[in-house]
Design a protein around this motif. Structure first.
Motif, PDB file in Angstrom:
ATOM      1  N   GLU A 198      -1.311  10.470  11.748  1.00 18.82           N
ATOM      2  CA  GLU A 198      -1.611  11.505  12.743  1.00 18.82           C
ATOM      3  C   GLU A 198      -0.331  12.143  13.278  1.00 18.82           C
ATOM      4  O   GLU A 198      -0.288  13.343  13.525  1.00 18.82           O
ATOM      5  N   ARG A 199       0.732  11.364  13.447  1.00 15.96           N
ATOM      6  CA  ARG A 199       1.998  11.873  13.989  1.00 15.96           C
ATOM      7  C   ARG A 199       2.816  12.645  12.950  1.00 15.96           C
ATOM      8  O   ARG A 199       3.754  13.352  13.311  1.00 15.96           O
ATOM      9  N   ALA A 200       2.484  12.505  11.677  1.00 14.95           N
ATOM     10  CA  ALA A 200       3.261  13.133  10.602  1.00 14.95           C
ATOM     11  C   ALA A 200       2.940  14.623  10.470  1.00 14.95           C
ATOM     12  O   ALA A 200       1.852  15.077  10.803  1.00 14.95           O
ATOM     13  N   ASP A 201       3.931  15.348   9.956  1.00 14.33           N
ATOM     14  CA  ASP A 201       3.729  16.760   9.614  1.00 14.33           C
ATOM     15  C   ASP A 201       3.131  16.889   8.217  1.00 14.33           C
ATOM     16  O   ASP A 201       2.483  17.888   7.907  1.00 14.33           O
ATOM     17  N   MET A 202       3.398  15.915   7.370  1.00 15.75           N
ATOM     18  CA  MET A 202       2.918  15.928   5.994  1.00 15.75           C
ATOM     19  C   MET A 202       2.551  14.506   5.605  1.00 15.75           C
ATOM     20  O   MET A 202       3.290  13.573   5.931  1.00 15.75           O
ATOM     21  N   VAL A 203       1.425  14.351   4.941  1.00 12.42           N
ATOM     22  CA  VAL A 203       1.019  13.056   4.405  1.00 12.42           C
ATOM     23  C   VAL A 203       0.594  13.272   2.960  1.00 12.42           C
ATOM     24  O   VAL A 203      -0.265  14.113   2.689  1.00 12.42           O
ATOM     25  N   SER A 204       1.209  12.536   2.052  1.00 13.68           N
ATOM     26  CA  SER A 204       0.788  12.533   0.660  1.00 13.68           C
ATOM     27  C   SER A 204       0.280  11.145   0.334  1.00 13.68           C
ATOM     28  O   SER A 204       0.905  10.148   0.698  1.00 13.68           O
ATOM     29  N   GLU A 205      -0.853  11.104  -0.335  1.00  8.95           N
ATOM     30  CA  GLU A 205      -1.414   9.827  -0.737  1.00  8.95           C
ATOM     31  C   GLU A 205      -1.414   9.765  -2.255  1.00  8.95           C
ATOM     32  O   GLU A 205      -2.034  10.586  -2.918  1.00  8.95           O
ATOM     33  N   ILE A 206      -0.700   8.789  -2.786  1.00  7.34           N
ATOM     34  CA  ILE A 206      -0.609   8.595  -4.231  1.00  7.34           C
ATOM     35  C   ILE A 206      -1.688   7.601  -4.623  1.00  7.34           C
ATOM     36  O   ILE A 206      -1.733   6.481  -4.114  1.00  7.34           O
ATOM     37  N   THR A 207      -2.570   8.030  -5.502  1.00  6.73           N
ATOM     38  CA  THR A 207      -3.716   7.217  -5.896  1.00  6.73           C
ATOM     39  C   THR A 207      -3.538   6.712  -7.324  1.00  6.73           C
ATOM     40  O   THR A 207      -3.222   7.486  -8.221  1.00  6.73           O
ATOM     41  N   GLU A 208      -3.755   5.433  -7.503  1.00  2.00           N
ATOM     42  CA  GLU A 208      -3.695   4.867  -8.851  1.00  2.00           C
ATOM     43  C   GLU A 208      -4.940   5.273  -9.627  1.00  2.00           C
ATOM     44  O   GLU A 208      -6.064   5.090  -9.159  1.00  2.00           O
ATOM     45  N   VAL A 209      -4.722   5.825 -10.800  1.00  2.00           N
ATOM     46  CA  VAL A 209      -5.805   6.127 -11.724  1.00  2.00           C
ATOM     47  C   VAL A 209      -5.796   5.083 -12.843  1.00  2.00           C
ATOM     48  O   VAL A 209      -6.835   4.569 -13.234  1.00  2.00           O
ATOM     49  N   LYS A 210      -4.585   4.756 -13.302  1.00  2.93           N
ATOM     50  CA  LYS A 210      -4.411   3.769 -14.360  1.00  2.93           C
ATOM     51  C   LYS A 210      -2.988   3.241 -14.232  1.00  2.93           C
ATOM     52  O   LYS A 210      -2.074   3.992 -13.912  1.00  2.93           O
ATOM     53  N   HIS A 211      -2.801   1.954 -14.464  1.00  7.11           N
ATOM     54  CA  HIS A 211      -1.458   1.363 -14.374  1.00  7.11           C
ATOM     55  C   HIS A 211      -1.256   0.418 -15.545  1.00  7.11           C
ATOM     56  O   HIS A 211      -2.138  -0.380 -15.870  1.00  7.11           O
ATOM     57  N   HIS A 212      -0.081   0.485 -16.158  1.00  4.19           N
ATOM     58  CA  HIS A 212       0.222  -0.349 -17.323  1.00  4.19           C
ATOM     59  C   HIS A 212       0.219  -1.845 -17.007  1.00  4.19           C
ATOM     60  O   HIS A 212       0.018  -2.656 -17.905  1.00  4.19           O
ATOM     61  N   TYR A 213       0.418  -2.251 -15.749  1.00  2.00           N
ATOM     62  CA  TYR A 213       0.344  -3.673 -15.396  1.00  2.00           C
ATOM     63  C   TYR A 213      -0.998  -4.272 -15.797  1.00  2.00           C
ATOM     64  O   TYR A 213      -1.073  -5.418 -16.214  1.00  2.00           O
ATOM     65  N   HIS A 214      -2.060  -3.490 -15.642  1.00  2.00           N
ATOM     66  CA  HIS A 214      -3.401  -4.002 -15.905  1.00  2.00           C
ATOM     67  C   HIS A 214      -3.655  -4.298 -17.381  1.00  2.00           C
ATOM     68  O   HIS A 214      -4.608  -5.002 -17.708  1.00  2.00           O
ATOM     69  N   SER A 215      -2.806  -3.762 -18.257  1.00  2.00           N
ATOM     70  CA  SER A 215      -2.942  -4.089 -19.673  1.00  2.00           C
ATOM     71  C   SER A 215      -1.893  -5.106 -20.109  1.00  2.00           C
ATOM     72  O   SER A 215      -1.666  -5.310 -21.297  1.00  2.00           O
ATOM     73  N   GLY A 216      -1.249  -5.746 -19.126  1.00  2.00           N
ATOM     74  CA  GLY A 216      -0.323  -6.827 -19.421  1.00  2.00           C
ATOM     75  C   GLY A 216       1.120  -6.407 -19.632  1.00  2.00           C
ATOM     76  O   GLY A 216       1.961  -7.237 -19.977  1.00  2.00           O
ATOM     77  N   ILE A 217       1.448  -5.145 -19.447  1.00  2.00           N
ATOM     78  CA  ILE A 217       2.825  -4.684 -19.630  1.00  2.00           C
ATOM     79  C   ILE A 217       3.604  -4.996 -18.352  1.00  2.00           C
ATOM     80  O   ILE A 217       3.251  -4.563 -17.265  1.00  2.00           O
ATOM     81  N   LYS A 218       4.659  -5.762 -18.510  1.00  3.64           N
ATOM     82  CA  LYS A 218       5.476  -6.202 -17.365  1.00  3.64           C
ATOM     83  C   LYS A 218       6.389  -5.072 -16.883  1.00  3.64           C
ATOM     84  O   LYS A 218       6.621  -4.096 -17.584  1.00  3.64           O
ATOM     85  N   GLY A 219       6.949  -5.273 -15.661  1.00  2.16           N
ATOM     86  CA  GLY A 219       7.897  -4.323 -15.100  1.00  2.16           C
ATOM     87  C   GLY A 219       9.133  -4.191 -15.968  1.00  2.16           C
ATOM     88  O   GLY A 219       9.576  -5.169 -16.578  1.00  2.16           O
ATOM     89  N   ARG A 220       9.683  -2.973 -16.016  1.00  6.55           N
ATOM     90  CA  ARG A 220      10.830  -2.699 -16.876  1.00  6.55           C
ATOM     91  C   ARG A 220      11.939  -2.008 -16.100  1.00  6.55           C
ATOM     92  O   ARG A 220      11.682  -1.188 -15.231  1.00  6.55           O
ATOM     93  N   ALA A 221      13.190  -2.322 -16.509  1.00  5.59           N
ATOM     94  CA  ALA A 221      14.332  -1.614 -15.965  1.00  5.59           C
ATOM     95  C   ALA A 221      14.171  -0.131 -16.304  1.00  5.59           C
ATOM     96  O   ALA A 221      13.757   0.223 -17.404  1.00  5.59           O
ATOM     97  N   GLY A 222      14.462   0.713 -15.348  1.00 16.04           N
ATOM     98  CA  GLY A 222      14.333   2.152 -15.549  1.00 16.04           C
ATOM     99  C   GLY A 222      12.948   2.686 -15.253  1.00 16.04           C
ATOM    100  O   GLY A 222      12.759   3.887 -15.116  1.00 16.04           O
ATOM    101  N   ILE A 223      11.961   1.807 -15.141  1.00 15.15           N
ATOM    102  CA  ILE A 223      10.596   2.220 -14.802  1.00 15.15           C
ATOM    103  C   ILE A 223      10.204   1.654 -13.443  1.00 15.15           C
ATOM    104  O   ILE A 223       9.886   2.397 -12.524  1.00 15.15           O
ATOM    105  N   GLU A 224      10.237   0.346 -13.286  1.00 16.54           N
ATOM    106  CA  GLU A 224       9.885  -0.280 -12.006  1.00 16.54           C
ATOM    107  C   GLU A 224      11.114  -0.609 -11.163  1.00 16.54           C
ATOM    108  O   GLU A 224      11.008  -0.791  -9.968  1.00 16.54           O
ATOM    109  N   TYR A 225      12.247  -0.754 -11.786  1.00 18.50           N
ATOM    110  CA  TYR A 225      13.459  -1.107 -11.023  1.00 18.50           C
ATOM    111  C   TYR A 225      14.689  -0.535 -11.663  1.00 18.50           C
ATOM    112  O   TYR A 225      14.663   0.022 -12.731  1.00 18.50           O
TER     113      TYR A 225
END
Length: 184
Positions: free
Chosen positions: A157-184
């Motif tokens: 409510e106090r913000a001038d702008m709010v963006s909500e990022i919604t997950e549609v599909k994520h590679h974690y759910h198919s067993g792909i682990k976090g990677r340098a350059g992608i997650e960190y």
């Protein structure tokens, strides 16, 4: 490189409060993109990361190439238990909030990003009222970005702008682990 502008000249209008929230991947990445854009315009930017302690790729890049981007981490490189945070997690989050107050008051920066602050509030590491107070009392020209899942209704409510990022599909759910350059 563009000329460095004074805070007054760079932010001639009122500074904005922006919230990037939601359950999708990319909130921190979005905030870092905004920081990169601001640094490109000659702005000084400070990012305080709550609940994070790893040397992510963006930190390595900032240290190497972006002297006008300051990153302060206030957390460990481990997950925080939502219902039973360790005392050290609470202490580090509170230290981060104190540093945020100092940085905001200093008027040294054109933009301050509080990365994962919404999660820190939701996990009861930081009282919501302290964040609302910081928003209310920020210098008028300062641009303030708050990231993380679970942004409260009052913060949105106090913000001038709010963006909500919604997950549609994520590679974690198919067993792909976090990677340098992608997650960190």
């Amino acid at each position: 490189m563009p000329p460095v502008q004074s805070i007054q000249a760079a932010t001639a209008e009122r500074g904005l409060v922006m919230v990037i929230t939601g359950n999708g991947k990319g909130k921190t990445t979005s905030a870092f993109g905004q920081a990169l854009r601001a640094v490109g315009q000659g702005w000084k930017v400070c990012i305080i990361q709550f609940m994070k302690g790893r040397k992510y790729g963006e930190i390595l890049a900032a240290e190497k190439y972006l002297p006008d981007l300051t990153i302060i981490q206030s957390g460990l490189d481990s997950f925080v238990m939502r219902d039973h945070p360790a005392p050290i997690d609470v202490d580090l989050a509170r230290e981060g909030m104190e540093k945020a107050r100092e940085v905001v008051k200093s008027e040294e920066y054109h933009m301050v990003i509080l990365d994962e602050i919404n999660v820190a509030v939701d996990f009861n590491l930081i009282p919501e009222e302290e964040v609302l107070d910081l928003i209310r009392n920020k210098p008028p020209k300062l641009n303030l970005i708050l990231t993380g899942r679970y942004a409260s209704a009052r913060i949105k409510e106090r913000a001038d702008m709010v963006s909500e990022i919604t997950e549609v599909k994520h590679h974690y759910h198919s067993g792909i682990k976090g990677r340098a350059g992608i997650e960190y």
